[in-house]
Design a protein around this motif. Structure first.
Motif, PDB file in Angstrom:
ATOM      1  N   ALA A   1       1.471   0.185  12.816  1.00  0.00           N
ATOM      2  CA  ALA A   1       2.177  -0.466  12.066  1.00  0.00           C
ATOM      3  C   ALA A   1       1.875   1.178  11.153  1.00  0.00           C
TER       4      ALA A   1
ATOM      5  N   VAL B   1       2.318   1.630   6.378  1.00  0.00           N
ATOM      6  CA  VAL B   1       2.391   0.485   5.488  1.00  0.00           C
ATOM      7  C   VAL B   1       2.823   1.544   4.495  1.00  0.00           C
TER       8      VAL B   1
ATOM      9  N   LEU C   1       3.775   0.757   0.651  1.00  0.00           N
ATOM     10  CA  LEU C   1       4.216   0.125  -0.508  1.00  0.00           C
ATOM     11  C   LEU C   1       4.113   0.229  -1.642  1.00  0.00           C
TER      12      LEU C   1
ATOM     13  N   VAL D   1       7.566  -0.691   5.500  1.00  0.00           N
ATOM     14  CA  VAL D   1       7.083  -1.371   6.355  1.00  0.00           C
ATOM     15  C   VAL D   1       7.399  -1.223   7.392  1.00  0.00           C
TER      16      VAL D   1
ATOM     17  N   LYS E   1       3.769 -10.266   7.511  1.00  0.00           N
ATOM     18  CA  LYS E   1       3.373  -9.033   6.419  1.00  0.00           C
ATOM     19  C   LYS E   1       3.049  -9.560   5.384  1.00  0.00           C
TER      20      LYS E   1
ATOM     21  N   ILE F   1       0.872  -8.748   2.103  1.00  0.00           N
ATOM     22  CA  ILE F   1       1.256  -7.881   1.117  1.00  0.00           C
ATOM     23  C   ILE F   1       0.515  -9.208  -0.287  1.00  0.00           C
TER      24      ILE F   1
ATOM     25  N   ASP G   1      11.846  -2.188   5.046  1.00  0.00           N
ATOM     26  CA  ASP G   1      11.091  -2.430   6.495  1.00  0.00           C
ATOM     27  C   ASP G   1      12.041  -2.457   7.834  1.00  0.00           C
TER      28      ASP G   1
ATOM     29  N   VAL H   1      -1.159  -4.479   8.139  1.00  0.00           N
ATOM     30  CA  VAL H   1      -0.349  -4.356   6.891  1.00  0.00           C
ATOM     31  C   VAL H   1      -1.734  -4.814   6.236  1.00  0.00           C
TER      32      VAL H   1
ATOM     33  N   GLY I   1      -1.983  -1.295   4.119  1.00  0.00           N
ATOM     34  CA  GLY I   1      -1.536  -1.551   2.909  1.00  0.00           C
ATOM     35  C   GLY I   1      -2.471  -1.057   1.807  1.00  0.00           C
TER      36      GLY I   1
ATOM     37  N   ASN J   1      -2.936   2.671   2.341  1.00  0.00           N
ATOM     38  CA  ASN J   1      -1.486   3.000   0.990  1.00  0.00           C
ATOM     39  C   ASN J   1      -1.604   2.812  -0.815  1.00  0.00           C
TER      40      ASN J   1
END
Length: 227
Positions: A101, A103, A105, A125, A151, A155, A168, A202, A206, A209
């Motif tokens: 993945a 990611v 966001l 994503v 996912k 999140i 995505d 994720v 995430g 990120n």
């Protein structure tokens, strides 16, 4: 098991831009929502390519085809684009399932928001997943839904009131032959593993990120615009 992706780079407009490439020894069966290679069919390669935030091409499928040709990739394949640095790819394994993945966001959205606003920040994503059992066409569709649910769960756990981002994409790969698994929902044998792997990837990607630099462009420029 498919091979691990190679992290490489391409020259575009004088910039050294990263991309991930999966070169498959044998064709696999794939389902994807990607702009290039979307749908269900055979797949010999995948590309997950970083693009700058100034990206304004209106022919992303042609662009990805050009990238693939430049890499010497032939036959049917899947091409993904993202504003994040694909060097930050997160992997997850669960009892034979393998998942990758990237990611971003920076532009979270609610899928059924009452108004649609242009996303001001980087966000995509992209998920590529391998299942070592042939999935029926229905199970492949089910697998995409299961990954999306997992996912979204991740999140939400990251503190975002969002279902994902507007761009995505997902690709699920499996062997092209053998006995078919008919189901891939979150409580089925393969769906359960996909969900757990996607949730971990994720959640991890995430968190990194959101804490770091949202896009490759910002990282290259040494700046960050908070989402």
């Amino acid at each position: 098991m498919i091979t691990e992706p190679l992290l490489t780079h391409r020259d575009e407009s004088g910039c050294d831009v990263p991309l991930l490439v999966w070169r498959l020894a044998e064709p696999v069966l794939a389902i994807s929502s990607a702009v290039l290679g979307g749908g269900i069919g055979p797949c010999r390669w995948l590309v997950n390519a970083t693009v700058p935030m100034s990206y304004d091409r209106d022919d992303p499928a042609d662009h990805l085809s050009e990238i693939a040709a430049g890499l010497g990739l032939a036959g049917p394949g899947v091409g993904l684009l993202t504003g994040v640095d694909v060097a930050d790819v997160v992997t997850a394994d669960d009892d034979g399932v393998r998942l990758w993945a990237t990611v971003g966001l920076g532009a979270p959205i609610q899928a059924a928001a009452p108004t649609a606003e242009a996303a001001p920040h980087a966000g995509t994503v992209n998920i590529v997943a391998w299942v070592p059992r042939r999935l029926s066409h229905g199970a492949l569709v089910n697998a995409v839904a299961t990954l999306t649910e997992a996912k979204t769960q991740a999140i939400r756990e990251l503190g975002l009131a969002a279902t994902g981002t507007a761009t995505d994409a997902v690709a699920v790969l499996c062997p092209p032959a053998g006995p078919e698994a008919e189901y891939a929902g979150p409580r089925s044998q393969w769906g359960r593993l996909l969900a757990r792997a996607a949730h971990r990837a994720v959640l991890s990607g995430g968190a990194a990120n959101l804490a770091g630099t949202a896009s490759w462009s910002e990282r290259r420029a040494g700046t960050r615009t908070d989402p």
